[in-house]
Motif scaffolding. Structure first.
Motif, PDB file in Angstrom:
ATOM      1  N   UNK A 207       5.835  -1.804 -11.804  1.00  0.00           N
ATOM      2  CA  UNK A 207       3.955  -1.196 -12.450  1.00  0.00           C
ATOM      3  C   UNK A 207       2.879  -2.004 -11.924  1.00  0.00           C
ATOM      4  N   UNK A 208       1.815  -1.925 -11.321  1.00  0.00           N
ATOM      5  CA  UNK A 208       0.724  -2.951 -11.441  1.00  0.00           C
ATOM      6  C   UNK A 208      -0.126  -2.593 -12.807  1.00  0.00           C
ATOM      7  N   UNK A 209      -0.227  -3.910 -13.268  1.00  0.00           N
ATOM      8  CA  UNK A 209      -1.605  -4.369 -14.010  1.00  0.00           C
ATOM      9  C   UNK A 209      -2.158  -4.947 -14.161  1.00  0.00           C
ATOM     10  N   UNK A 210      -3.078  -4.614 -14.199  1.00  0.00           N
ATOM     11  CA  UNK A 210      -4.308  -5.677 -13.759  1.00  0.00           C
ATOM     12  C   UNK A 210      -4.480  -6.426 -12.463  1.00  0.00           C
ATOM     13  N   UNK A 211      -4.187  -5.877 -12.104  1.00  0.00           N
ATOM     14  CA  UNK A 211      -4.430  -5.755 -10.446  1.00  0.00           C
ATOM     15  C   UNK A 211      -2.944  -7.037  -9.936  1.00  0.00           C
ATOM     16  N   UNK A 212      -2.185  -6.956 -10.424  1.00  0.00           N
ATOM     17  CA  UNK A 212      -1.030  -7.544 -10.239  1.00  0.00           C
ATOM     18  C   UNK A 212      -0.128  -6.740 -10.453  1.00  0.00           C
ATOM     19  N   UNK A 213       1.587  -7.043  -9.982  1.00  0.00           N
ATOM     20  CA  UNK A 213       2.952  -6.592  -9.495  1.00  0.00           C
ATOM     21  C   UNK A 213       3.494  -6.952 -10.674  1.00  0.00           C
ATOM     22  N   UNK A 214       3.668  -6.251 -11.801  1.00  0.00           N
ATOM     23  CA  UNK A 214       5.088  -7.065 -12.276  1.00  0.00           C
ATOM     24  C   UNK A 214       5.961  -5.751 -12.845  1.00  0.00           C
ATOM     25  N   UNK A 215       7.371  -6.422 -13.772  1.00  0.00           N
ATOM     26  CA  UNK A 215       8.329  -5.632 -13.673  1.00  0.00           C
ATOM     27  C   UNK A 215       7.864  -5.401 -15.137  1.00  0.00           C
TER      28      UNK A 215
ATOM     29  N   UNK B 266       0.680   5.381  -9.081  1.00  0.00           N
ATOM     30  CA  UNK B 266       1.010   5.659  -8.181  1.00  0.00           C
ATOM     31  C   UNK B 266      -0.298   6.121  -7.684  1.00  0.00           C
ATOM     32  N   UNK B 267      -1.513   5.648  -6.624  1.00  0.00           N
ATOM     33  CA  UNK B 267      -2.756   5.834  -6.346  1.00  0.00           C
ATOM     34  C   UNK B 267      -2.943   7.242  -7.482  1.00  0.00           C
ATOM     35  N   UNK B 268      -2.659   8.262  -6.624  1.00  0.00           N
ATOM     36  CA  UNK B 268      -2.674   9.733  -7.441  1.00  0.00           C
ATOM     37  C   UNK B 268      -1.450  10.219  -8.065  1.00  0.00           C
TER      38      UNK B 268
END
Length: 120
Positions: free
Chosen positions: A5-13, A115-117
């Motif tokens: 996932x992406x949260x606060x501009x960073x990628x995470x698991x 996803x972006x959309x």
């Protein structure tokens, strides 16, 4: 099951079934630990009984959404967010975001969420 996932501009698991017993150990090991001042809603969008997207909504109001969080740096997991709360289904839940994808199970999705959309 773990998702990318992406949260606060960073990628995470994202681990939505984070072990509550392990949570205590992780919290204790966090450097620069701080409680987040607001609340978060984490929505799992499903289609045909499978997750097709995950979105996050944040609020400065700690009572608006189901989850409150803790943030810090873990020596083995990198940057970590731990969210705990009682979603609408009434069962207490602990979710964790961490920066090391190979810690635990590898994410199941190739394209990260959100996803972006949102595709229906």
């Amino acid at each position: 099951m773990t998702w990318k996932v992406r949260f606060r501009g960073k990628d995470f698991a994202l681990d939505p079934y984070f072990d509550p017993e392990f949570e205590y150990e992780v919290r204790e090991a966090l450097a620069d630990k701080r409680e987040l001042s607001g609340s978060v809603e984490i929505i799992f969008h499903e289609q045909d009984e499978r997750v097709v997207n995950i979105t996050f909504h944040e609020s400065a109001d700690p009572d608006e959404f189901s989850f409150v969080g803790t943030h810090g740096q873990h020596p083995g997991m990198g940057e970590v967010y731990i969210f705990s709360g009682m979603p609408d289904d009434g069962d207490p839940q602990v979710l964790a975001l961490y920066s090391v994808e190979n810690f635990g199970h590898a994410p199941v999705n190739k394209e990260r969420f959100p996803l972006e959309k949102f595709r229906q």
